[in-house]
Design a protein around this motif. Structure first.
Motif, mmCIF file in Angstrom:
data_model
loop_
_atom_site.group_PDB
_atom_site.id
_atom_site.type_symbol
_atom_site.label_atom_id
_atom_site.label_comp_id
_atom_site.label_asym_id
_atom_site.label_seq_id
_atom_site.Cartn_x
_atom_site.Cartn_y
_atom_site.Cartn_z
ATOM 1 N N ILE A 1 0.823 -1.209 0.000
ATOM 2 C CA ILE A 1 0.000 0.000 0.000
ATOM 3 C C ILE A 1 0.860 1.262 0.000
ATOM 4 N N SER A 2 1.921 1.276 0.777
ATOM 5 C CA SER A 2 2.751 2.482 0.888
ATOM 6 C C SER A 2 3.715 2.642 -0.282
ATOM 7 N N GLY A 3 3.958 1.599 -1.054
ATOM 8 C CA GLY A 3 4.910 1.700 -2.156
ATOM 9 C C GLY A 3 6.356 1.712 -1.697
ATOM 10 N N ILE A 4 6.601 1.259 -0.496
ATOM 11 C CA ILE A 4 7.953 1.184 0.043
ATOM 12 C C ILE A 4 8.208 -0.257 0.467
ATOM 13 N N ARG A 5 9.308 -0.792 0.001
ATOM 14 C CA ARG A 5 9.643 -2.175 0.314
ATOM 15 C C ARG A 5 11.069 -2.266 0.866
ATOM 16 N N ASN A 6 11.404 -3.476 1.287
ATOM 17 C CA ASN A 6 12.740 -3.723 1.835
ATOM 18 C C ASN A 6 13.701 -4.164 0.729
ATOM 19 N N ALA A 7 14.919 -3.722 0.850
ATOM 20 C CA ALA A 7 16.010 -4.163 -0.021
ATOM 21 C C ALA A 7 17.184 -4.561 0.854
ATOM 22 N N THR A 8 17.994 -5.444 0.329
ATOM 23 C CA THR A 8 19.091 -5.992 1.122
ATOM 24 C C THR A 8 20.372 -5.204 0.903
ATOM 25 N N LEU A 9 21.145 -5.141 1.945
ATOM 26 C CA LEU A 9 22.523 -4.657 1.875
ATOM 27 C C LEU A 9 23.452 -5.870 1.831
ATOM 28 N N PRO A 10 24.664 -5.724 1.317
ATOM 29 C CA PRO A 10 25.567 -6.888 1.217
ATOM 30 C C PRO A 10 25.863 -7.478 2.598
ATOM 31 N N HIS A 11 25.695 -8.784 2.702
ATOM 32 C CA HIS A 11 26.030 -9.462 3.959
ATOM 33 C C HIS A 11 27.517 -9.795 3.985
ATOM 34 N N SER A 12 27.959 -10.349 5.113
ATOM 35 C CA SER A 12 29.399 -10.535 5.332
ATOM 36 C C SER A 12 30.007 -11.481 4.317
ATOM 37 N N ARG A 13 29.298 -12.573 4.026
ATOM 38 C CA ARG A 13 29.859 -13.532 3.076
ATOM 39 C C ARG A 13 29.943 -12.944 1.677
ATOM 40 N N ALA A 14 28.930 -12.151 1.298
ATOM 41 C CA ALA A 14 28.973 -11.502 -0.015
ATOM 42 C C ALA A 14 30.106 -10.479 -0.081
ATOM 43 N N ILE A 15 30.316 -9.767 1.034
ATOM 44 C CA ILE A 15 31.419 -8.792 1.059
ATOM 45 C C ILE A 15 32.757 -9.503 0.927
ATOM 46 N N ARG A 16 32.913 -10.616 1.674
ATOM 47 C CA ARG A 16 34.166 -11.368 1.561
ATOM 48 C C ARG A 16 34.337 -11.932 0.160
ATOM 49 N N ALA A 17 33.223 -12.406 -0.432
ATOM 50 C CA ALA A 17 33.324 -12.928 -1.793
ATOM 51 C C ALA A 17 33.702 -11.827 -2.773
ATOM 52 N N ALA A 18 33.099 -10.628 -2.587
ATOM 53 C CA ALA A 18 33.448 -9.504 -3.462
ATOM 54 C C ALA A 18 34.908 -9.101 -3.273
ATOM 55 N N GLN A 19 35.334 -9.064 -2.008
ATOM 56 C CA GLN A 19 36.738 -8.743 -1.765
ATOM 57 C C GLN A 19 37.662 -9.794 -2.375
ATOM 58 N N GLY A 20 37.259 -11.063 -2.231
ATOM 59 C CA GLY A 20 38.063 -12.106 -2.852
ATOM 60 C C GLY A 20 38.080 -11.996 -4.369
ATOM 61 N N ALA A 21 36.892 -11.638 -4.947
ATOM 62 C CA ALA A 21 36.849 -11.460 -6.399
ATOM 63 C C ALA A 21 37.715 -10.290 -6.832
ATOM 64 N N ARG A 22 37.639 -9.175 -6.040
ATOM 65 C CA ARG A 22 38.490 -8.032 -6.390
ATOM 66 C C ARG A 22 39.965 -8.381 -6.234
ATOM 67 N N ALA A 23 40.265 -9.127 -5.158
ATOM 68 C CA ALA A 23 41.666 -9.534 -4.981
ATOM 69 C C ALA A 23 42.109 -10.438 -6.120
ATOM 70 N N ALA A 24 41.217 -11.387 -6.509
ATOM 71 C CA ALA A 24 41.565 -12.260 -7.626
ATOM 72 C C ALA A 24 41.700 -11.475 -8.921
ATOM 73 N N GLN A 25 40.771 -10.486 -9.108
ATOM 74 C CA GLN A 25 40.861 -9.653 -10.302
ATOM 75 C C GLN A 25 42.148 -8.835 -10.299
ATOM 76 N N GLY A 26 42.462 -8.271 -9.118
ATOM 77 C CA GLY A 26 43.714 -7.521 -9.026
ATOM 78 C C GLY A 26 44.917 -8.406 -9.281
ATOM 79 N N ALA A 27 44.860 -9.627 -8.719
ATOM 80 C CA ALA A 27 45.971 -10.547 -8.972
ATOM 81 C C ALA A 27 46.054 -10.910 -10.447
ATOM 82 N N ALA A 28 44.850 -11.133 -11.059
ATOM 83 C CA ALA A 28 44.859 -11.447 -12.487
ATOM 84 C C ALA A 28 45.386 -10.274 -13.306
ATOM 85 N N GLN A 29 44.946 -9.047 -12.923
ATOM 86 C CA GLN A 29 45.461 -7.881 -13.630
ATOM 87 C C GLN A 29 46.959 -7.728 -13.413
ATOM 88 N N GLY A 30 47.399 -7.997 -12.179
ATOM 89 C CA GLY A 30 48.837 -7.939 -11.921
ATOM 90 C C GLY A 30 49.590 -8.965 -12.746
#
Length: 571
Positions: free
Chosen positions: A380-409
């Motif tokens: 009715i209000s047109g407002i819903r819940n959305a998620t923020l990144p949880h700890s495992r997703a943050i670690r996975a993103a950090q790992g992906a960025r680290a892997a990407q950085g390592a791959a770029q390196g």
């Protein structure tokens, strides 16, 4: 013997429901923050581990002895720790009455049974550490040893000072056997863990089906309601302390601040922030005050009456001068305490609680039946819940960025290596070109040397020719000299002949014959006779000699000229 082990299990089973209820909210908050979802598999694993931990601890301390004055005397045998490894084998031999046999040493030996139970005590811990917590064998051994040491210290300290003296023995063999049991559990969990899906896989499936789980939003709502209640109580307590009474609008003001002003300023409530949720508009625009107000009113009308009614009932009970007997009855456990609470409420308050409960159940039902699990106040209000990144997703993103950085390196390193290889190739090409030029120069040098050698051979031939010419010239000169001598001889002969002719003409042939007895007379006569014919013969014979001398002289001159040209060519 079996009764001694069944009693701790029963005790744990009796305590587990209360402990699970108490730990439900913290466990849900922890799981949602760490994994974003509370899947069935992970929930079952968590509560299974909780029940096992409670059972293992109960088996360490239960049955609890009765505190008596002679307790330390009754348990004097276990007052001092047993530090000698291998004492278990002496206990087994002692319990077997020094008899050798399967029954005496194994089947009917209490020491063997105790050692087996000690081995099984931490075996489930190894299974949980490998499957749920994903720990290595070394980490499992260390954790198993630490847990066993905690149990032994609990026994040695009399449940951490609850008793004046220990009532169970601190045995170093228990540390060894418990640690071995944890490691055995880790090893046995290998085949099971390979057959079962990982908990991360189960979480991923649940999140793919419901990005914003209903349980996560419900947990956030419970946290918000608890925070709202505590904030309201604190505000009323402060106002009551300052002015003696608290305004009736205090809970409403706290409600507006909690569910309208804070989301307007931060985009979320404290409970949603704790569960890593935020409020977003369906159209993607900003959160409007009237939409937040409408949502808060709908939330208060649908979900809050039940909880608010209980809260108001508690406030009324605290403020109204009810008899002390009522509070004593309220503190009673079981159905009598619940009946006392309902009796303490007025009919209007009880009706409000029932209506709120009904609305809450209806709201939950409509939410669960919606395809996107949206609550009525969300739609009715047109407002819903959305998620923020949880700890495992943050670690996975950090790992992906680290892997990407390592791959770029690595790619940059490979590019640098490629550039270096290209430079090396260019340098090698330049070196090869230089080598080619060197070889070409060497070839030219060899050709020049060959030509030089050819020229030297020609020079040698010319020198040989010059030497031959010089020799010829010498021979010519010698011949010319001989010819000159011959010419001179011929000339002298001619002069001699001419002189002879003159002398012959002066002498008379008679005079020559008038000297008789002279032995030279015949010769003179012969000479005189020959002299008569001499002029003509002498001229004829001298003429060829002169010609020969002239030709020799010419040949000598030509040979000398040729020798000079050869010497010039050789130079």
């Amino acid at each position: 013997m079996a009764t001694a082990y069944l009693l701790p299990i029963k005790t744990a089973a009796a305590l587990f429901p209360l402990l699970a209820l108490v730990l439900l909210l913290p466990t849900a908050v922890l799981l949602y923050r760490r994994h974003g979802v509370m899947s069935r598999g992970r929930t079952l694993s968590v509560y299974g581990f909780l029940y096992y931990s409670l059972t293992a601890f109960c088996m360490t301390i239960v049955p609890l002895p009765k505190q008596t004055a002679d307790m330390c005397q009754r348990f004097a045998m276990v007052a001092h720790p047993q530090w000698m490894p291998g004492n278990t084998f002496r206990d087994i031999w002692k319990e077997a009455d020094h008899k050798i046999g399967l029954n005496a040493l194994v089947l009917q030996n209490p020491a063997v049974a105790g050692t087996l139970f000690n081995l099984l005590l931490l075996l489930p811990l190894g299974i949980f550490l490998r499957y749920h917590f994903v720990r290595s064998l070394r980490a499992t051994a260390l954790i198993g040893f630490t847990v066993s040491l905690f149990f032994e210290l609990t026994q040695w300290t009399g449940v951490w000072g609850l008793y004046n003296c220990p009532y169970r023995l601190f045995d170093v063999d228990d540390l060894i056997v418990n640690t071995a049991g944890a490691m055995a559990g880790w090893l046995l969990a290998g085949p099971v863990a390979r057959m079962l899906p990982t908990l991360e896989t189960l979480d991923g499936r649940a999140l793919a089906a419901r990005p914003v789980p209903f349980g996560r939003r419900l947990t956030a709502l419970v946290v918000d309601v608890a925070g709202y209640v505590l904030a309201s109580v604190f505000a009323m307590a402060v106002m009551t302390f300052q002015s003696g009474t608290a305004p009736t609008w205090t809970p409403i003001a706290v409600f507006v601040a909690w569910f309208v002003l804070l989301p307007l300023a931060t985009g979320t409530t404290p409970g949603k922030r704790l569960l890593l949720l935020k409020l977003v508009a369906d159209d993607g625009g900003p959160l409007l005050p009237w939409r937040l107000t409408l949502r808060a009113l709908l939330l208060g009308a649908l979900a809050m009456p039940f909880l608010s009614g209980l809260f108001l009932a508690v406030v009324i009970l605290l403020n109204e001068p009810y008899p002390s007997v009522l509070f004593t009855t309220v503190r009673d456990s079981g159905a009598q305490g619940a009946a006392a609470v309902l009796t303490a409420l007025s009919p209007g308050q009880l009706l409000a609680v029932l209506v709120g409960f009904t609305l809450t159940v209806t709201c939950v039902r409509k939410t669960l039946r919606h395809p996107d699990r949206l609550a009525p106040h969300d739609r009715i209000s047109g407002i819903r819940n959305a998620t923020l990144p949880h700890s495992r997703a943050i670690r996975a993103a950090q790992g992906a960025r680290a892997a990407q950085g390592a791959a770029q390196g690595r790619a940059a390193g490979a590019a640098r290596d490629g550039a270096g290889a290209t430079g090396d190739t260019a340098r090698a090409a330049r070196d090869a070109a230089g080598a080619t030029r060197g070889v070409t120069g060497a070839a030219r040098g060899v050709a020049g040397a060959a030509r030089g050698a050819t020229g030297a051979a020609g020079a040698a031939r010319d020198a040989a020719g010059a030497t031959g010419g010089a020799a010829g010239a010498t021979r010519g000169t010698a011949g010319a000299t001989r010819a000159a001598r011959d010419t001179a001889g011929a000339t002298g002969a001619a002069r001699d002949a001419a002189g002879a002719d003159t002398q012959t003409a002066a002498q008379s042939p008679v005079q020559a014959a008038a000297r008789p007895g002279d032995r030279a007379a015949p010769v003179a006569v012969v000479v005189a006779q020959d002299a008569d014919d001499a002029p003509a013969d002498a001229d004829a014979s001298c003429r060829p000699l002169a010609t020969t001398a002239t030709m020799a002289t010419a040949a000598t001159t030509g040979s000398a000229a040729e020798a000079q040209r050869s010497a010039a060519d050789s130079r």
